[in-house]
Scaffold this motif. Structure first.
Motif, PDB file in Angstrom:
ATOM      1  N   TYR A 202       0.819  -1.214   0.000  1.00 44.35           N
ATOM      2  CA  TYR A 202       0.000   0.000   0.000  1.00 44.35           C
ATOM      3  C   TYR A 202       0.856   1.268   0.000  1.00 44.35           C
ATOM      4  O   TYR A 202       0.367   2.341  -0.334  1.00 44.35           O
ATOM      5  N   GLY A 203       2.123   1.138   0.409  1.00 44.58           N
ATOM      6  CA  GLY A 203       2.944   2.328   0.625  1.00 44.58           C
ATOM      7  C   GLY A 203       3.958   2.628  -0.456  1.00 44.58           C
ATOM      8  O   GLY A 203       4.863   3.442  -0.246  1.00 44.58           O
ATOM      9  N   ARG A 204       3.813   1.994  -1.615  1.00 40.84           N
ATOM     10  CA  ARG A 204       4.812   2.195  -2.667  1.00 40.84           C
ATOM     11  C   ARG A 204       4.820   3.640  -3.154  1.00 40.84           C
ATOM     12  O   ARG A 204       3.777   4.233  -3.429  1.00 40.84           O
ATOM     13  N   THR A 205       6.017   4.215  -3.263  1.00 39.78           N
ATOM     14  CA  THR A 205       6.190   5.558  -3.823  1.00 39.78           C
ATOM     15  C   THR A 205       7.393   5.559  -4.752  1.00 39.78           C
ATOM     16  O   THR A 205       8.316   4.747  -4.606  1.00 39.78           O
ATOM     17  N   SER A 206       7.406   6.511  -5.687  1.00 44.35           N
ATOM     18  CA  SER A 206       8.534   6.617  -6.605  1.00 44.35           C
ATOM     19  C   SER A 206       9.792   7.052  -5.863  1.00 44.35           C
ATOM     20  O   SER A 206      10.916   6.668  -6.242  1.00 44.35           O
ATOM     21  N   SER A 227       9.321   9.063   4.768  1.00 37.79           N
ATOM     22  CA  SER A 227       8.474  10.216   5.086  1.00 37.79           C
ATOM     23  C   SER A 227       8.284  11.154   3.903  1.00 37.79           C
ATOM     24  O   SER A 227       7.483  12.091   3.972  1.00 37.79           O
ATOM     25  N   THR A 228       8.992  10.894   2.810  1.00 38.86           N
ATOM     26  CA  THR A 228       8.858  11.725   1.610  1.00 38.86           C
ATOM     27  C   THR A 228       7.645  11.265   0.810  1.00 38.86           C
ATOM     28  O   THR A 228       7.615  10.142   0.302  1.00 38.86           O
ATOM     29  N   LEU A 244       6.676   3.397   5.097  1.00 43.98           N
ATOM     30  CA  LEU A 244       7.759   2.843   5.909  1.00 43.98           C
ATOM     31  C   LEU A 244       7.788   1.327   5.781  1.00 43.98           C
ATOM     32  O   LEU A 244       8.864   0.722   5.686  1.00 43.98           O
ATOM     33  N   ALA A 245       6.607   0.706   5.773  1.00 43.77           N
ATOM     34  CA  ALA A 245       6.537  -0.747   5.575  1.00 43.77           C
ATOM     35  C   ALA A 245       7.086  -1.119   4.203  1.00 43.77           C
ATOM     36  O   ALA A 245       7.838  -2.095   4.055  1.00 43.77           O
ATOM     37  N   LEU A 250      11.296  -3.449   0.706  1.00 41.66           N
ATOM     38  CA  LEU A 250      12.178  -3.325  -0.447  1.00 41.66           C
ATOM     39  C   LEU A 250      13.639  -3.438  -0.022  1.00 41.66           C
ATOM     40  O   LEU A 250      14.462  -4.069  -0.716  1.00 41.66           O
ATOM     41  N   GLY A 251      13.971  -2.854   1.113  1.00 40.44           N
ATOM     42  CA  GLY A 251      15.335  -2.972   1.619  1.00 40.44           C
ATOM     43  C   GLY A 251      15.706  -4.415   1.901  1.00 40.44           C
ATOM     44  O   GLY A 251      16.828  -4.867   1.596  1.00 40.44           O
ATOM     45  N   LEU A 252      14.768  -5.172   2.488  1.00 44.67           N
ATOM     46  CA  LEU A 252      15.016  -6.584   2.748  1.00 44.67           C
ATOM     47  C   LEU A 252      15.261  -7.345   1.452  1.00 44.67           C
ATOM     48  O   LEU A 252      16.203  -8.140   1.345  1.00 44.67           O
ATOM     49  N   GLU A 253      14.418  -7.106   0.460  1.00 46.01           N
ATOM     50  CA  GLU A 253      14.570  -7.827  -0.803  1.00 46.01           C
ATOM     51  C   GLU A 253      15.905  -7.511  -1.471  1.00 46.01           C
ATOM     52  O   GLU A 253      16.572  -8.405  -2.014  1.00 46.01           O
TER      53      GLU A 253
END
Length: 549
Positions: A202-206, A227-228, A244-245, A250-253
């Motif tokens: 739900y939190g995906r951003t460019s 937060s951006t 944040l989730a 993405l960082g984990l992947e």
């Protein structure tokens, strides 16, 4: 007797995990004779250690006594305390453990007037890795264990596991970051991590997709990135930062992909087959598992259904049996790994159901259809939410068709109904399907995922209830060999609807362990808006008009 003779005489090995997800395992001649997960019996989620009554159950399952036990492994003893257990229950629950005494050398344990040779605190990541490697069909490969304590890899050859000195802990931070995000968003690391995985799409951003991840090395920098232009989701009375989730997922992947790239090189340089085993609590992240495996050079993947610390008891026992004692490996069927050792036989189930029904006078009706499997499939296809109770409960945290709630995956409304009226959990939480293995490739591009630990794109329309917001689904594939009644239910539903799957979620409510006994299951029926509960030969319905307030 010499040590070699002692080893040769060893037949029965007991292993206990004293950390959260308390569990006990008995190996008898190298086979799983008994498995107990403490929380299922105590009804306290994440219950650490093993209680006296759980030890009795374990011995009873394996048909052995303490006099038969040749070696004991005491795992994660006093060195892995999680603040989440007191947070959840107001106590560390250590006072509930069965009594035992260790000698000063930590090589003998006294349990109920019997002194037994023991091993205390075998390496935590080693026994995680052992659970995956020794239950795999692989003769050799690498086994990777990741949890909030670290990221460690091992090479497996035959019945031996060897640590790989790769230094991942120097830069692998997403394991700790995931726990921190779960605590920040949901107040708990060991319970909240699964919620973070469900919230992430739900939190995906460019801004996050395009970020220079080499510049994100601290939690503060992760918070700043998330937060951006953050996307928030309303949960109860507050707004939760879904970006944040997404950022930590993405960082984990990305970090896991780097590890798998390195391990692929290790396999090539050391003439190891491209076989990967994954374990540790992080391996419950089905999205990362499949995404990173698919992008890697590995050919085959194996996970054990108890990736968390409940699996360390099994890993320790198997490591001692194979690596220490040098005993040859034996193959495991999926059913041996995914289900406990003792279920309720039909006659005992029927008696327990009758007794539990009698405890709720006037609230329940009981039917005994000629074919309860067809009856369940018919009810689901007509729109009912059905509890399904069959045999021994699942090993690990996923419902795999023995303690499940089932619904029609075609329904556009059942997901919201399940979350709000039955499971009583957050509205963003997704649901998974159980799918006939012979049809899984056409619908998901993946087969042979029996433990619900791999997620993949949904390739066809028409199943909104099991399709997450990012178009993926965490699937369980079902074969007749693994679970004949459940396979028959799916086949019947397929005949009725043309869809070879049902929505499958665990038979419990928010904050509660998966139901263990018929009494537990009937309590869930009475206290939720579940429509029916199906046992072997028995269908129980709640008289909705008389539901208590």
């Amino acid at each position: 007797m010499s040590t070699a003779e002692d080893n040769a005489a060893t037949r029965v090995v007991l292993a206990v995990n004293f950390n959260h997800d308390g569990a006990g395992v008995l190996l008898v001649d190298g086979r799983i004779g008994g498995f107990v997960c403490t929380e299922r019996r105590s009804r306290l989620k994440k219950h650490p250690g093993l209680r006296a009554e759980d030890l009795d159950e374990l011995l009873d399952q394996a048909s052995v006594s303490l006099a038969d036990v040749d070696h004991v492994l005491l795992c994660n003893l006093h060195n892995m305390d999680s603040p989440d257990v007191p947070h959840l229950h107001g106590s560390d629950l250590k006072d509930t453990w069965f009594e035992f005494w260790l000698n000063q050398h930590n090589d003998r344990v006294r349990i109920r007037d019997r002194t037994i040779p023991c091993t205390v605190n075998p390496d935590h990541h080693l026994i995680h890795a052992a659970a995956a490697y020794y239950t795999s069909p692989f003769d050799a490969g690498v086994s990777l264990a990741i949890d909030p304590l670290g990221c460690r890899a091992f090479a497996g050859r035959g019945n031996r596991l060897y640590p790989l000195r790769r230094g991942y802990d120097e830069w692998f931070t997403a394991n700790i970051g995931y726990t921190s995000v779960a605590e920040l968003l949901f107040g708990t690391g060991i319970v909240g991590a699964g919620k973070v995985m469900g919230l992430a799409p739900y939190g995906r951003t460019s801004a996050i997709d395009d970020a220079d991840w080499k510049a994100v090395s601290t939690f503060a920098e992760l918070l700043a990135l998330a937060s951006t232009d953050a996307v928030t989701v309303r949960v109860a009375e507050r707004e939760v930062n879904a970006s944040l989730a997404y950022a930590i997922q993405l960082g984990l992947e990305r970090q896991l992909s780097l590890v798998l790239d390195d391990l692929g090189d290790v396999c090539r340089r050391n003439n190891l087959p491209a076989h990967l085993c994954l374990s540790g609590g992080t391996a419950l992240n089905a999205i990362a598992n499949q995404t990173c495996f698919t992008a890697s050079t590995f050919d085959r993947l194996h996970l054990h259904p108890a990736c968390g610390d409940d699996g360390t008891a099994l890993g320790a026992a198997l490591w001692y049996w194979h690596h220490v004692l040098g005993r040859p490996r034996q193959p495991f069927d999926n059913a041996e790994l995914m289900y406990g050792r003792r279920g309720y036989p039909p006659a005992r189930t029927a008696a327990a159901v009758d007794a539990a029904v009698a405890a709720h006078p006037g609230l329940l009706t009981v039917d005994r259809p000629a074919d309860h499997v067809h009856a369940a499939a018919d009810l689901i296809s007509a729109g009912a939410v059905v509890g399904w109770y069959d045999g021994a409960s699942e090993v690990g945290p996923r419902a795999l068709g023995h303690r499940s709630m089932l619904a029609d995956p075609r329904s556009p409304t059942v997901r919201d109904r399940l979350n709000s009226e039955v499971k009583y959990r957050e509205s963003f939480r997704p649901f998974a399907p159980s799918v006939l293995n012979e049809h899984a490739g056409a619908w998901f591009g993946l087969t042979d995922s029996p433990f619900m630990l791999r997620a993949c794109p949904v390739l066809r329309d028409g199943v909104p209830a099991i399709t997450h917001v990012d178009g993926t689904s965490r699937i369980q594939t079902v074969t007749r060999r693994d679970n004949p009644p459940y396979h028959a239910l799916l086949r019947r539903f397929h005949e009725l609807t043309g869809v070879p799957m049902v929505l499958n979620t665990s038979l419990n409510t928010r904050g509660r362990p998966i139901d263990e006994t018929p009494e537990d299951a009937l309590d869930t029926l009475v206290n939720t808006n579940l429509d029916y509960l199906v046992f072997p030969g028995v269908v129980v319905e709640h008289r909705r008009c008389e539901r208590p307030e």
